[in-house]
Design a protein around this motif. Sequence first.
Motif, short mmCIF file in Angstrom:
data_model
loop_
_atom_site.label_atom_id
_atom_site.label_comp_id
_atom_site.label_asym_id
_atom_site.label_seq_id
_atom_site.Cartn_x
_atom_site.Cartn_y
_atom_site.Cartn_z
N VAL A 1 0.85 -1.18 0.00
CA VAL A 1 0.00 0.00 0.00
C VAL A 1 0.89 1.23 0.00
O VAL A 1 1.91 1.26 0.68
CB VAL A 1 -0.96 0.00 1.20
CG1 VAL A 1 -0.24 -0.02 2.53
CG2 VAL A 1 -1.90 1.20 1.14
N GLN A 2 0.50 2.21 -0.80
CA GLN A 2 1.27 3.44 -0.88
C GLN A 2 0.67 4.48 0.06
O GLN A 2 -0.54 4.74 0.01
CB GLN A 2 1.27 3.95 -2.32
CG GLN A 2 2.45 4.85 -2.65
CD GLN A 2 2.51 5.13 -4.14
OE1 GLN A 2 1.60 5.74 -4.68
NE2 GLN A 2 3.59 4.71 -4.79
N LEU A 3 1.50 5.08 0.87
CA LEU A 3 1.04 6.04 1.85
C LEU A 3 1.29 7.47 1.35
O LEU A 3 2.33 7.74 0.73
CB LEU A 3 1.77 5.83 3.18
CG LEU A 3 1.22 4.73 4.10
CD1 LEU A 3 1.29 3.37 3.45
CD2 LEU A 3 1.97 4.74 5.41
N GLN A 4 0.37 8.35 1.65
CA GLN A 4 0.46 9.73 1.21
C GLN A 4 0.52 10.65 2.42
O GLN A 4 -0.33 10.56 3.31
CB GLN A 4 -0.74 10.11 0.34
CG GLN A 4 -1.03 9.14 -0.80
CD GLN A 4 0.06 9.13 -1.85
OE1 GLN A 4 0.78 10.10 -2.03
NE2 GLN A 4 0.20 8.01 -2.56
N ALA A 5 1.49 11.52 2.43
CA ALA A 5 1.66 12.47 3.51
C ALA A 5 1.05 13.82 3.13
O ALA A 5 1.03 14.19 1.96
CB ALA A 5 3.14 12.63 3.83
N SER A 6 0.60 14.54 4.13
CA SER A 6 0.05 15.88 3.91
C SER A 6 0.24 16.72 5.16
O SER A 6 0.60 16.19 6.22
CB SER A 6 -1.44 15.80 3.55
OG SER A 6 -2.18 15.22 4.62
N GLY A 7 0.01 18.01 5.01
CA GLY A 7 0.06 18.90 6.17
C GLY A 7 1.30 19.76 6.27
O GLY A 7 1.45 20.52 7.23
N GLY A 8 2.20 19.66 5.31
CA GLY A 8 3.39 20.48 5.36
C GLY A 8 3.10 21.95 5.11
O GLY A 8 1.98 22.33 4.78
N GLY A 9 4.13 22.76 5.26
CA GLY A 9 3.96 24.19 5.03
C GLY A 9 5.22 24.92 5.39
O GLY A 9 6.25 24.32 5.69
N SER A 10 5.12 26.24 5.37
CA SER A 10 6.23 27.10 5.72
C SER A 10 5.95 27.76 7.06
O SER A 10 4.91 28.39 7.23
CB SER A 10 6.43 28.18 4.65
OG SER A 10 6.77 27.59 3.41
N VAL A 11 6.88 27.60 7.99
CA VAL A 11 6.71 28.15 9.33
C VAL A 11 8.00 28.81 9.78
O VAL A 11 9.06 28.63 9.18
CB VAL A 11 6.31 27.06 10.35
CG1 VAL A 11 4.96 26.45 10.00
CG2 VAL A 11 7.38 25.99 10.45
N GLN A 12 7.89 29.56 10.87
CA GLN A 12 9.06 30.16 11.50
C GLN A 12 9.63 29.18 12.52
O GLN A 12 8.92 28.32 13.05
CB GLN A 12 8.66 31.45 12.20
CG GLN A 12 8.11 32.52 11.27
CD GLN A 12 9.20 33.16 10.44
OE1 GLN A 12 10.30 33.42 10.93
NE2 GLN A 12 8.91 33.42 9.18
N ALA A 13 10.89 29.35 12.80
CA ALA A 13 11.53 28.53 13.84
C ALA A 13 10.77 28.68 15.15
O ALA A 13 10.34 29.78 15.51
CB ALA A 13 12.98 28.93 14.00
N GLY A 14 10.59 27.55 15.85
CA GLY A 14 9.87 27.56 17.10
C GLY A 14 8.39 27.24 16.97
O GLY A 14 7.73 26.96 17.98
N SER A 16 4.95 25.14 15.21
CA SER A 16 4.56 23.74 15.16
C SER A 16 3.79 23.42 13.88
O SER A 16 3.20 24.31 13.25
CB SER A 16 3.66 23.39 16.35
OG SER A 16 4.32 23.60 17.57
N LEU A 17 3.84 22.18 13.50
CA LEU A 17 3.05 21.64 12.40
C LEU A 17 2.63 20.22 12.75
O LEU A 17 3.36 19.54 13.48
CB LEU A 17 3.85 21.60 11.09
CG LEU A 17 3.95 22.85 10.22
CD1 LEU A 17 4.89 22.58 9.05
CD2 LEU A 17 2.59 23.30 9.73
N LYS A 18 1.51 19.81 12.19
CA LYS A 18 1.10 18.42 12.37
C LYS A 18 0.90 17.80 11.00
O LYS A 18 0.09 18.27 10.20
CB LYS A 18 -0.19 18.32 13.18
CG LYS A 18 -0.58 16.87 13.51
CD LYS A 18 -1.77 16.81 14.45
CE LYS A 18 -2.08 15.38 14.88
NZ LYS A 18 -3.21 15.32 15.85
N LEU A 19 1.64 16.77 10.72
CA LEU A 19 1.53 16.05 9.46
C LEU A 19 0.56 14.88 9.60
O LEU A 19 0.45 14.29 10.68
CB LEU A 19 2.89 15.54 9.01
CG LEU A 19 4.01 16.56 8.90
CD1 LEU A 19 5.28 15.89 8.36
CD2 LEU A 19 3.60 17.73 8.04
N SER A 20 -0.09 14.56 8.51
CA SER A 20 -1.01 13.43 8.47
C SER A 20 -0.61 12.49 7.35
O SER A 20 0.03 12.90 6.37
CB SER A 20 -2.44 13.90 8.25
OG SER A 20 -2.86 14.76 9.28
N CYS A 21 -1.02 11.26 7.48
CA CYS A 21 -0.67 10.24 6.49
C CYS A 21 -1.77 9.21 6.42
O CYS A 21 -2.29 8.76 7.46
CB CYS A 21 0.65 9.60 6.88
SG CYS A 21 1.07 8.09 5.98
#
Length: 116
Positions: A1-14, A16-21
């Motif tokens: 099964v092929q998994l797909q990631a999402s939720g990336g982006g551009s942020v400043q240091a410090g 947070s981001l949450k990725l999903s798959c």
Amino acid sequence: VQLQASGGGSVQAGESLKLSCTGSGNIFRDPGVGWYRQAPLKQRERIAIITNSDGTNYIDAVKGRFTISRDVAKNMLYLQMNDLKPEDTAVYYCNTISGGLRNRDWGQGTLVTVSS
């Protein structure tokens, strides 16, 4: 099964981001799944895994800042990334442990860019 990631982006240091798959089939059919990343001009590396018994493991560079989790009922894998640093800039992928070891079944990654 092929998994797909999402939720990336551009942020400043410090920040947070949450990725999903997720994937089209049962992504927890393998004994474990993980998050991987590939920074510019570097090899892809495995950064976190979660097993089907909910054991987790992280590389030192993300330990204490990133948390891998899963929702089996929703067939979803997550990566909570806190206190992001410029060196976390990379394309992030999810894959089964066996897929990662065999370097196969890579799906679409998601780009995370952290600026200082």
